[in-house]
Design an enzyme around this catalytic site. Structure first.
Site, PDB file in Angstrom:
ATOM      1  N   ARG A 235       0.863  -1.175   0.000  1.00  9.31           N
ATOM      2  CA  ARG A 235       0.000   0.000   0.000  1.00  9.31           C
ATOM      3  C   ARG A 235       0.908   1.237   0.000  1.00  9.31           C
ATOM      4  O   ARG A 235       1.894   1.283   0.738  1.00  9.31           O
ATOM      5  CB  ARG A 235      -0.857  -0.081   1.270  1.00  9.31           C
ATOM      6  CG  ARG A 235      -1.960   0.880   1.342  1.00  9.31           C
ATOM      7  CD  ARG A 235      -3.079   0.568   0.377  1.00  9.31           C
ATOM      8  NE  ARG A 235      -4.056   1.638   0.448  1.00  9.31           N
ATOM      9  CZ  ARG A 235      -4.744   2.079  -0.587  1.00  9.31           C
ATOM     10  NH1 ARG A 235      -4.591   1.540  -1.770  1.00  9.31           N
ATOM     11  NH2 ARG A 235      -5.600   3.053  -0.439  1.00  9.31           N
ATOM     12  N   ASP A 259       4.574  -0.746  -6.780  1.00  7.54           N
ATOM     13  CA  ASP A 259       3.316  -0.950  -7.506  1.00  7.54           C
ATOM     14  C   ASP A 259       2.238  -0.024  -6.947  1.00  7.54           C
ATOM     15  O   ASP A 259       1.141   0.051  -7.499  1.00  7.54           O
ATOM     16  CB  ASP A 259       2.858  -2.413  -7.357  1.00  7.54           C
ATOM     17  CG  ASP A 259       1.607  -2.716  -8.178  1.00  7.54           C
ATOM     18  OD1 ASP A 259       1.607  -2.389  -9.387  1.00  7.54           O
ATOM     19  OD2 ASP A 259       0.633  -3.250  -7.618  1.00  7.54           O
TER      20      ASP A 259
HETATM   21  P1  NAI Z   1      -2.762 -10.895   5.026  1.00  8.63           P
HETATM   22  O1  NAI Z   1      -3.750 -10.330   5.956  1.00  8.63           O
HETATM   23  O2  NAI Z   1      -2.875 -12.332   4.625  1.00  8.63           O
HETATM   24  O3  NAI Z   1      -1.277 -10.695   5.603  1.00  8.63           O
HETATM   25  C1  NAI Z   1      -0.841  -9.512   6.158  1.00  8.63           C
HETATM   26  C2  NAI Z   1       0.201  -9.839   7.215  1.00  8.63           C
HETATM   27  O4  NAI Z   1       0.762  -8.613   7.695  1.00  8.63           O
HETATM   28  C3  NAI Z   1      -0.394 -10.564   8.446  1.00  8.63           C
HETATM   29  O5  NAI Z   1       0.328 -11.757   8.688  1.00  8.63           O
HETATM   30  C4  NAI Z   1      -0.229  -9.570   9.567  1.00  8.63           C
HETATM   31  O6  NAI Z   1       0.036 -10.173  10.830  1.00  8.63           O
HETATM   32  C5  NAI Z   1       0.981  -8.779   9.088  1.00  8.63           C
HETATM   33  N1  NAI Z   1       1.148  -7.500   9.756  1.00  8.63           N
HETATM   34  C6  NAI Z   1       0.219  -6.724  10.351  1.00  8.63           C
HETATM   35  N2  NAI Z   1       0.800  -5.638  10.905  1.00  8.63           N
HETATM   36  C7  NAI Z   1       2.113  -5.736  10.637  1.00  8.63           C
HETATM   37  C8  NAI Z   1       3.241  -4.938  10.963  1.00  8.63           C
HETATM   38  N3  NAI Z   1       3.117  -3.813  11.669  1.00  8.63           N
HETATM   39  N4  NAI Z   1       4.461  -5.349  10.550  1.00  8.63           N
HETATM   40  C9  NAI Z   1       4.598  -6.486   9.845  1.00  8.63           C
HETATM   41  N5  NAI Z   1       3.574  -7.294   9.511  1.00  8.63           N
HETATM   42  C10 NAI Z   1       2.348  -6.921   9.908  1.00  8.63           C
HETATM   43  O7  NAI Z   1      -2.801  -9.944   3.756  1.00  8.63           O
HETATM   44  P2  NAI Z   1      -2.317 -10.282   2.274  1.00  8.63           P
HETATM   45  O8  NAI Z   1      -3.428 -10.891   1.503  1.00  8.63           O
HETATM   46  O9  NAI Z   1      -1.014 -10.967   2.348  1.00  8.63           O
HETATM   47  O10 NAI Z   1      -2.115  -8.797   1.688  1.00  8.63           O
HETATM   48  C11 NAI Z   1      -1.072  -7.944   2.153  1.00  8.63           C
HETATM   49  C12 NAI Z   1      -1.272  -6.556   1.582  1.00  8.63           C
HETATM   50  O11 NAI Z   1      -1.098  -6.558   0.173  1.00  8.63           O
HETATM   51  C13 NAI Z   1      -2.700  -6.026   1.730  1.00  8.63           C
HETATM   52  O12 NAI Z   1      -2.863  -5.431   2.979  1.00  8.63           O
HETATM   53  C14 NAI Z   1      -2.879  -5.054   0.611  1.00  8.63           C
HETATM   54  O13 NAI Z   1      -2.632  -3.742   1.062  1.00  8.63           O
HETATM   55  C15 NAI Z   1      -1.822  -5.473  -0.380  1.00  8.63           C
HETATM   56  N6  NAI Z   1      -2.411  -5.888  -1.665  1.00  8.63           N
HETATM   57  C16 NAI Z   1      -1.949  -5.292  -2.792  1.00  8.63           C
HETATM   58  C17 NAI Z   1      -2.438  -5.651  -4.029  1.00  8.63           C
HETATM   59  C18 NAI Z   1      -1.920  -5.022  -5.282  1.00  8.63           C
HETATM   60  O14 NAI Z   1      -2.502  -5.215  -6.355  1.00  8.63           O
HETATM   61  N7  NAI Z   1      -0.827  -4.276  -5.233  1.00  8.63           N
HETATM   62  C19 NAI Z   1      -3.498  -6.662  -4.145  1.00  8.63           C
HETATM   63  C20 NAI Z   1      -3.890  -7.265  -2.897  1.00  8.63           C
HETATM   64  C21 NAI Z   1      -3.364  -6.870  -1.699  1.00  8.63           C
END
Ligand code: NAI
Length: 350
Positions: A235, A259
């Site tokens: 993000r 990205d």
């Molecule tokens: P997820 O919820 O499966 O994993 C996120 C991880 O980040 C969790 O394990 C959580 O414990 C961890 N986390 C939370 N706070 C943290 C911190 N302060 N420091 C380190 N880790 C922390 O989410 P997922 O599906 O892996 O997605 C991750 C991010 O990717 C999303 O939040 C979204 O913003 C982004 N995304 C980007 C896309 C794109 O097209 N560029 C598409 C889909 C998601």
């Protein structure tokens, strides 16, 4: 049920038409983003299907309600663009697609890394101009390098596994450590400080929360190796872009592949090629030879779009049939004033 799609992109339309094969629903595709001005277009529709660029504030929701809308089906994981309190108050149900393809995003991050490191984007342009010189195209081996993964959820764990396959040593930081990846020997959990200090490549895969906004700031950047490559497919607001520009100017980091960008709203997803770019930060970032940017396309694979279409229509079916809604979002999942998602994986972005 009649569904009005807003912010429709050509790349997604066919997937929704195919997923609606029976056909179960009447789909109407509008190109404009949904906002207070365009909300009247939804008059007479029971459901609006929205993307991250649609602005569902209180006034827009009120207009939707007056027009007969009962359901907002987000074709995204994030819902920061929806005023959930107003939706709840108006009795409008909101559903979303919590997860679709972590591989799409992780693989795009790897693609950005390979391109930036081996300068494939530059080589491509050169060769097409009949410039076959190899000057200034040198990269480095990924094999043996240390990769820091911040956030080892769905996407981060796929990225970590791919990087281990390259022969990298993978350090990880997550407040909820991924025990499975650690037990398989794919990652080593470390503190954020150690990850910053030791990594040659750092990739962000954590959600945006108020407390993670600008986590990559001047102080974090100062802790990183001088040659570090920073990857952000998470993000835009995770990185303080002013601080990033400063370290890029002084050559304090090796490069950045992005990205997402903190001020991407109103810019990304649009063809502005015949316009003057008004965002000086973005213009400056694009001017660096060691910055590679894509416009929030990491999610954009066939598999991800198939899943987004299928899950969105499934969500709408559940609502239509009066069944239990598996992917509903409520105001109570809202964190803070501006909603950035919950620890349960409700994140913004696509
Ligand atoms: P997820 O919820 O499966 O994993 C996120 C991880 O980040 C969790 O394990 C959580 O414990 C961890 N986390 C939370 N706070 C943290 C911190 N302060 N420091 C380190 N880790 C922390 O989410 P997922 O599906 O892996 O997605 C991750 C991010 O990717 C999303 O939040 C979204 O913003 C982004 N995304 C980007 C896309 C794109 O097209 N560029 C598409 C889909 C998601």
């Amino acid at each position: 049920m009649n569904i009005a799609f807003f912010s429709t992109h050509n790349f997604e339309k066919d997937f929704f038409v195919a997923a609606n094969a029976r056909p179960q629903f009447k789909l109407t595709f509008f190109e404009p983003a949904l906002n207070q001005q365009t909300a009247p277009l939804a008059k007479g529709f029971e459901c609006v299907c929205c993307f991250v660029s649609d602005q569902l504030d209180g006034v827009t929701l009120q207009l939707l309600k007056q027009g007969g809308v009962r359901l907002i089906a987000l074709r995204s994981a994030g819902y920061n663009n929806v005023d959930l309190e107003s939706a709840d108050r108006l009795g409008i149900t909101v559903v979303r697609v919590p997860a679709y393809s972590p591989h799409a995003v992780a693989e795009h991050a790897v693609g950005l890394l390979l391109s930036l490191n081996r300068k494939i984007h530059k080589a491509y342009a050169r060769v097409r101009e009949m410039n076959f010189s190899l000057e200034r195209l040198m990269g480095f081996d990924l094999f043996g390098k240390t990769v820091g993964v911040v956030g080892t959820g769905r996407i981060g764990s796929v990225f970590a596994t791919i990087m281990q396959g390259f022969g990298c040593r993978v350090l990880a930081f997550d407040p909820r450590p991924n025990a499975e990846l650690a037990s398989k020997g794919i990652i080593t959990d470390v503190s954020l400080e150690e990850l910053y200090k030791k990594s040659d490549i750092i990739s962000l895969h954590l959600p945006l929360f108020p407390e993670t906004r600008h986590m990559i700031n001047a102080s974090a950047l100062a802790q990183m190796k001088r040659e570090v490559i920073l990857l952000n497919t998470g993000r835009g607001e995770l990185i303080d872009s002013v601080a990033l520009i400063e370290v890029l100017k002084t050559g304090q980091i090796g490069g950045a592949a992005l990205d997402v960008y903190e001020e991407e709203e109103g810019i990304f997803f649009k063809d502005l090629s015949d316009q003057i770019l008004k965002d000086d930060g973005l213009a400056r970032l694009l001017s660096f030879p060691n910055v590679l940017m894509t416009s929030h396309q990491a999610f954009l694979t066939k598999e991800a779009l198939e899943k987004i279409a299928a899950i969105t229509l499934q969500n709408i079916s559940e609502f239509g049939a009066g069944n239990k809604l598996h992917n509903q979002v409520h105001a109570k999942t809202h964190i803070g004033k501006k909603q950035f998602g919950s620890r349960e994986g409700n994140h913004e972005g696509t």
